[in-house]
Design an enzyme around this catalytic site. Sequence first.
Site, short mmCIF file in Angstrom:
data_model
loop_
_atom_site.label_atom_id
_atom_site.label_comp_id
_atom_site.label_asym_id
_atom_site.label_seq_id
_atom_site.Cartn_x
_atom_site.Cartn_y
_atom_site.Cartn_z
CD GLU A 227 9.92 4.28 2.59
OE1 GLU A 227 9.01 4.32 1.74
OE2 GLU A 227 10.98 3.68 2.38
CD GLU B 247 7.51 -0.13 1.51
OE1 GLU B 247 7.44 -0.81 2.56
OE2 GLU B 247 7.72 1.10 1.53
CB ALA C 221 5.30 5.05 -3.53
N GLY D 244 5.82 4.56 1.56
CA GLY D 244 6.33 5.91 1.37
C GLY D 244 5.70 6.92 2.33
N1 CAA Z 1 -1.18 3.70 -4.34
C1 CAA Z 1 -2.21 3.96 -5.16
N2 CAA Z 1 -3.49 3.95 -4.77
C2 CAA Z 1 -3.74 3.67 -3.47
C3 CAA Z 1 -2.72 3.39 -2.55
C4 CAA Z 1 -1.38 3.41 -3.04
N3 CAA Z 1 -0.31 3.21 -2.23
N4 CAA Z 1 -3.26 3.13 -1.35
C5 CAA Z 1 -4.60 3.25 -1.52
N5 CAA Z 1 -4.90 3.57 -2.80
C6 CAA Z 1 -6.21 3.78 -3.40
C7 CAA Z 1 -6.95 2.47 -3.59
O1 CAA Z 1 -6.52 1.82 -4.78
C8 CAA Z 1 -8.37 2.96 -3.65
O2 CAA Z 1 -8.62 3.49 -4.94
P1 CAA Z 1 -9.94 3.03 -5.80
O3 CAA Z 1 -11.09 3.56 -4.96
O4 CAA Z 1 -9.75 3.73 -7.09
O5 CAA Z 1 -9.91 1.56 -5.83
C9 CAA Z 1 -8.39 4.12 -2.68
O6 CAA Z 1 -7.04 4.52 -2.51
C10 CAA Z 1 -8.93 3.73 -1.31
O7 CAA Z 1 -8.17 2.61 -0.85
P2 CAA Z 1 -8.84 1.25 -0.30
O8 CAA Z 1 -10.15 1.02 -0.96
O9 CAA Z 1 -7.81 0.17 -0.44
O10 CAA Z 1 -9.07 1.66 1.23
P3 CAA Z 1 -9.15 0.68 2.50
O11 CAA Z 1 -9.61 1.52 3.61
O12 CAA Z 1 -9.91 -0.56 2.15
O13 CAA Z 1 -7.62 0.20 2.75
C11 CAA Z 1 -5.25 0.54 3.01
C12 CAA Z 1 -6.67 1.12 3.18
C13 CAA Z 1 -5.04 -0.62 4.00
C14 CAA Z 1 -4.27 1.67 3.32
C15 CAA Z 1 -5.06 0.03 1.57
O14 CAA Z 1 -5.47 1.06 0.66
C16 CAA Z 1 -3.67 -0.35 1.23
O15 CAA Z 1 -3.20 -1.40 1.61
N6 CAA Z 1 -2.95 0.51 0.45
C17 CAA Z 1 -1.62 0.24 -0.02
C18 CAA Z 1 -0.58 0.33 1.09
C19 CAA Z 1 0.79 0.00 0.55
O16 CAA Z 1 1.05 -1.10 0.09
N7 CAA Z 1 1.69 0.98 0.57
C20 CAA Z 1 3.05 0.83 0.10
C21 CAA Z 1 3.14 1.31 -1.33
S1 CAA Z 1 4.71 0.96 -2.09
C22 CAA Z 1 5.75 2.15 -1.45
O17 CAA Z 1 5.35 3.01 -0.72
C23 CAA Z 1 7.18 2.03 -1.89
C24 CAA Z 1 8.12 2.88 -1.12
O18 CAA Z 1 8.90 2.45 -0.32
C25 CAA Z 1 8.17 4.31 -1.34
#
Ligand code: CAA
Length: 257
Positions: free
Chosen positions: A111, A131, A65, A108
Amino acid sequence: MTYETLLIEQHDAVTLVRLNRPQALNALNSQTLADLIAAFAAYDADPAQRCLVLTGSEKAFAAGADIKEMSEQSFADMYGSNFFAGYERVTATRKPVIAAVAGFALGGGCELAMMADFIIAADTAKFGQPEIKLAVTPGMGGSQRLVRAIGKAKAMEMCLTGRMMDAAEAERAGLVARVVPAEALVAEALKTAATIAAMAPLAVLAVKEQVEAAFEMPLSAGIRYERRLFHALFGSQDQKEGMAAFVAKRPGVWTGK
Ligand code: CAA
């Protein structure tokens, strides 16, 4: 129909839906949900579309998400709007949905993949429910569907530690139907979808309904439900055609009636 966050391709009776927010690794924001709701409703309503493949990019199916969108929300905002409830439109889809997952399927994203009827994974796929690292929990069904897919021990470990599971482990654990080389992912998923799209449509709906009933009902009720749906298909023209075609050693020709 065009969408802000999705790309749609029609491959005969198979609809390919590609999540398309590359700048955010396909993070699922409100616009993506609105687009998914519209695309899945259109798919379900159109008799010419018989199977749907949902995919992302090579790097990410979806990284979760959209954290940026959620970060400032209050309890009242989330609870009051029943945030994420709109995904029930995806799971309400009566026709088959295959998730074709390459790269990250996190939070998400994992999911959403689990909302599909089954997952075909690229060898690059990585699944996780991270999360907990954001001081929250899964919110789109992860704690429920992951337990049903891979059992309590692995689901609990993944949700409590946020660790990712690679494609090989996901296949061993039963999260994915099979793993294919990344470069063949979409072609393999489309091929599988074409196989399903060529089956008698009412039987396809009934199979999906039966298998889903296994997650909702006690065994004896599920078996009775299965048997009633099996009986009901004997009211269809396609059942007569399917069995006659088998006896005559020719392929069946379906009308969906
Ligand atoms: N939401 C918003 N933006 C996101 C995102 C997310 N879940 N995941 C990645 N992005 C964005 C980053 O902020 C980044 O944007 P900017 O260039 O503007 O900074 C862009 O996508 C590229 O991401 P990274 O630079 O972080 O890429 P990476 O290759 O270094 O890392 C990754 C990849 C390990 C997937 C890392 O992006 C990450 O950890 N993302 C978040 C994963 C996460 O925590 N997901 C759970 C979200 S909460 C949820 O989903 C609740 C639920 O149950 C529904």
